[in-house]
Design an enzyme around this catalytic site. Structure first.
Site, PDB file in Angstrom:
ATOM      1  N   SER A 235      -3.517   3.423 -11.857  1.00 23.31           N
ATOM      2  CA  SER A 235      -3.689   2.107 -11.238  1.00 23.31           C
ATOM      3  C   SER A 235      -4.116   1.156 -12.353  1.00 23.31           C
ATOM      4  O   SER A 235      -4.557   1.610 -13.419  1.00 23.31           O
ATOM      5  CB  SER A 235      -4.806   2.205 -10.200  1.00 23.31           C
ATOM      6  OG  SER A 235      -5.214   0.945  -9.732  1.00 23.31           O
TER       7      SER A 235
ATOM      8  N   TYR B 234     -13.203   5.559  -7.067  1.00 23.07           N
ATOM      9  CA  TYR B 234     -11.759   5.388  -7.318  1.00 23.07           C
ATOM     10  C   TYR B 234     -11.530   5.071  -8.794  1.00 23.07           C
ATOM     11  O   TYR B 234     -10.672   5.682  -9.442  1.00 23.07           O
ATOM     12  CB  TYR B 234     -11.250   4.260  -6.424  1.00 23.07           C
ATOM     13  CG  TYR B 234      -9.756   4.004  -6.470  1.00 23.07           C
ATOM     14  CD1 TYR B 234      -8.878   4.751  -5.693  1.00 23.07           C
ATOM     15  CD2 TYR B 234      -9.221   2.982  -7.261  1.00 23.07           C
ATOM     16  CE1 TYR B 234      -7.510   4.500  -5.706  1.00 23.07           C
ATOM     17  CE2 TYR B 234      -7.858   2.726  -7.287  1.00 23.07           C
ATOM     18  CZ  TYR B 234      -7.003   3.486  -6.507  1.00 23.07           C
ATOM     19  OH  TYR B 234      -5.650   3.231  -6.528  1.00 23.07           O
TER      20      TYR B 234
HETATM   21  N1  NAD Z   1      -2.016   0.327  -2.763  1.00 21.50           N
HETATM   22  C1  NAD Z   1      -2.338  -0.212  -3.922  1.00 21.50           C
HETATM   23  O1  NAD Z   1      -2.567  -1.419  -3.998  1.00 21.50           O
HETATM   24  C2  NAD Z   1      -2.381   0.651  -5.167  1.00 21.50           C
HETATM   25  C3  NAD Z   1      -2.647   0.044  -6.390  1.00 21.50           C
HETATM   26  C4  NAD Z   1      -2.684   0.824  -7.545  1.00 21.50           C
HETATM   27  C5  NAD Z   1      -2.468   2.187  -7.461  1.00 21.50           C
HETATM   28  N2  NAD Z   1      -2.236   2.764  -6.254  1.00 21.50           N
HETATM   29  C6  NAD Z   1      -2.023   4.230  -6.227  1.00 21.50           C
HETATM   30  O2  NAD Z   1      -0.704   4.484  -5.792  1.00 21.50           O
HETATM   31  C7  NAD Z   1      -0.640   5.801  -5.239  1.00 21.50           C
HETATM   32  C8  NAD Z   1       0.142   5.757  -3.954  1.00 21.50           C
HETATM   33  O3  NAD Z   1      -0.586   5.006  -2.991  1.00 21.50           O
HETATM   34  P1  NAD Z   1       0.080   3.915  -2.033  1.00 21.50           P
HETATM   35  O4  NAD Z   1      -0.523   2.625  -2.374  1.00 21.50           O
HETATM   36  O5  NAD Z   1       1.536   4.058  -2.035  1.00 21.50           O
HETATM   37  O6  NAD Z   1      -0.610   4.364  -0.652  1.00 21.50           O
HETATM   38  P2  NAD Z   1      -0.042   4.969   0.703  1.00 21.50           P
HETATM   39  O7  NAD Z   1      -1.253   5.313   1.510  1.00 21.50           O
HETATM   40  O8  NAD Z   1       0.974   4.076   1.319  1.00 21.50           O
HETATM   41  O9  NAD Z   1       0.678   6.300   0.228  1.00 21.50           O
HETATM   42  C9  NAD Z   1      -0.075   7.398  -0.247  1.00 21.50           C
HETATM   43  C10 NAD Z   1       0.452   8.675   0.376  1.00 21.50           C
HETATM   44  O10 NAD Z   1      -0.353   9.753  -0.100  1.00 21.50           O
HETATM   45  C11 NAD Z   1      -0.572  10.645   0.982  1.00 21.50           C
HETATM   46  N3  NAD Z   1      -1.779  11.427   0.763  1.00 21.50           N
HETATM   47  C12 NAD Z   1      -3.064  11.025   0.817  1.00 21.50           C
HETATM   48  N4  NAD Z   1      -3.897  12.053   0.626  1.00 21.50           N
HETATM   49  C13 NAD Z   1      -3.104  13.147   0.410  1.00 21.50           C
HETATM   50  C14 NAD Z   1      -3.370  14.507   0.148  1.00 21.50           C
HETATM   51  N5  NAD Z   1      -4.629  14.977   0.091  1.00 21.50           N
HETATM   52  N6  NAD Z   1      -2.318  15.336  -0.040  1.00 21.50           N
HETATM   53  C15 NAD Z   1      -1.044  14.893   0.043  1.00 21.50           C
HETATM   54  N7  NAD Z   1      -0.733  13.610   0.324  1.00 21.50           N
HETATM   55  C16 NAD Z   1      -1.756  12.758   0.502  1.00 21.50           C
HETATM   56  C17 NAD Z   1      -0.700   9.734   2.203  1.00 21.50           C
HETATM   57  O11 NAD Z   1      -0.484  10.436   3.434  1.00 21.50           O
HETATM   58  C18 NAD Z   1       0.344   8.676   1.918  1.00 21.50           C
HETATM   59  O12 NAD Z   1       1.600   9.024   2.480  1.00 21.50           O
HETATM   60  C19 NAD Z   1      -2.081   6.263  -5.098  1.00 21.50           C
HETATM   61  O13 NAD Z   1      -2.389   7.174  -6.131  1.00 21.50           O
HETATM   62  C20 NAD Z   1      -2.879   4.982  -5.265  1.00 21.50           C
HETATM   63  O14 NAD Z   1      -4.173   5.220  -5.760  1.00 21.50           O
HETATM   64  C21 NAD Z   1      -2.166   2.026  -5.110  1.00 21.50           C
END
Ligand code: NAD
Length: 300
Positions: free
Chosen positions: A141, A154
């Site tokens: 991130s 986080y």
């Molecule tokens: N949303 C943001 O603004 C943002 C910003 C920077 C980085 N990220 C990172 O991007 C990545 C994806 O997140 P996203 O934003 O697409 O969120 P999201 O919640 O839409 O997708 C994340 C997915 O991970 C799955 N998940 C969660 N815990 C899990 C586990 N223990 N085992 C297997 N699957 C699991 C969830 O069910 C979900 O489908 C994450 O690592 C997050 O930290 C997100």
């Protein structure tokens, strides 16, 4: 340049958000894709939108070492050896460290850091043994560089994912396996609803969920970048074998300021007794690190 077509990819957190965008992009590139996620209903919904026979769903809690090995066996049994790995599953807990419990630490570290470790420990030996080269993308991130008071746990996990990814990049380069760290800013995703999937065993000491705050976060995430845009930029980063994949160019100035502030914390202290021997050793280390960076960049 790495040929993607025909390869098998394993995408954790592939049922929503960035992971689903990456799965879509990989299918369009002609890859076979295993979507691994803890939300089985979301896997089923995702598969319906991906009307493509080269994609399967694999239920997985990335925090489980044995679960990861089983999921890898299932995916490879159906789709063949995995040579593209996306350790992307993640959760967020929007609170400060001093207001957090050990349960909070265990939950967020278990998914965001140990989930990535488990992915690497499961697949790196298999990828090396298969000898097909490949690529690993770990989703960190911009929070792997930028900290505020919250979300402290986080931040801790994402800084760690960035560090482990860089070290791994140098050890896997001789095997033709690239490693990148994906550093997105705000994404149009469901991460604000992470509490829905918090395990009961780690919930006893959780703060009560603030519904109004979750609603506010849901609205903010509506303005996040579309996962398909991030996925296209991720594929671009893999093709260039770039270590940092910065999907959100608007953060460049802020990093520039931060790096300036970091360098400003150095002081010109006088040379101490061991200075010249120490810097002699550091010169050798520095040259070897520079050589590792060059080797990792040079994948054909
Ligand atoms: N949303 C943001 O603004 C943002 C910003 C920077 C980085 N990220 C990172 O991007 C990545 C994806 O997140 P996203 O934003 O697409 O969120 P999201 O919640 O839409 O997708 C994340 C997915 O991970 C799955 N998940 C969660 N815990 C899990 C586990 N223990 N085992 C297997 N699957 C699991 C969830 O069910 C979900 O489908 C994450 O690592 C997050 O930290 C997100």
């Amino acid at each position: 340049m790495l040929q993607l077509s025909g390869r098998t990819a394993f995408v954790t957190g592939g049922a929503n958000g960035i992971g689903l965008g990456v799965a879509r992009a990989l299918l369009a590139e002609g890859c076979k894709v295993a979507i691994a996620d803890i939300r089985e209903d979301a896997i089923a919904a995702a598969l319906k939108t991906l009307d493509n026979q080269d994609v399967i769903g694999v239920p997985l809690d990335v925090a489980s070492r044995s679960g990861f090995a089983d999921a890898a066996d299932r995916a490879e049994g159906k789709l063949g050896p995995v040579s593209l790995l996306f350790n992307n599953a993640g959760i967020n807990l929007f609170q400060t460290i001093d207001e957090s419990s050990y349960d909070d630490w265990d939950w967020v570290m278990g998914v965001n850091l140990h989930g990535v470790i488990n992915g690497v420990m499961t697949f790196a030996p298999r990828m090396k043994a298969a000898g097909q080269g490949g690529h690993i993308v770990n989703t960190a991130s911009m929070a792997s560089f930028l900290c505020g008071p919250a979300p402290g746990i986080y931040n801790t996990t994402k800084f760690a994912v960035r560090g482990m990814s860089e070290s791994l990049r140098y050890s896997l380069a001789p095997h033709g396996i690239g490693v990148s760290v994906l550093c997105p800013g705000l994404v149009k995703s469901h991460i604000y609803a992470s509490d829905e999937i918090r395990p009961a065993a780690l919930s006893a000491n959780a703060k009560p969920v603030d519904g109004a705050a979750v609603d506010r976060l849901a609205q903010i995430h509506q303005f996040g970048m579309e996962p398909d845009v991030i996925a296209a930029r991720t594929i671009d980063g893999i093709r260039e074998n770039r270590f940092h994949i910065f999907s959100h160019p608007e953060f460049r100035d802020e990093l520039d300021t931060l790096f300036g502030e970091i360098l400003a914390d150095f002081r010109d202290y006088p040379e101490d007794a061991g200075f010249s021997q120490r810097t002699g050793f550091e010169k050798i280390r520095r040259e070897s690190y520079e050589s590792a960076r060059r080797t990792a960049r040079a994948r054909a």
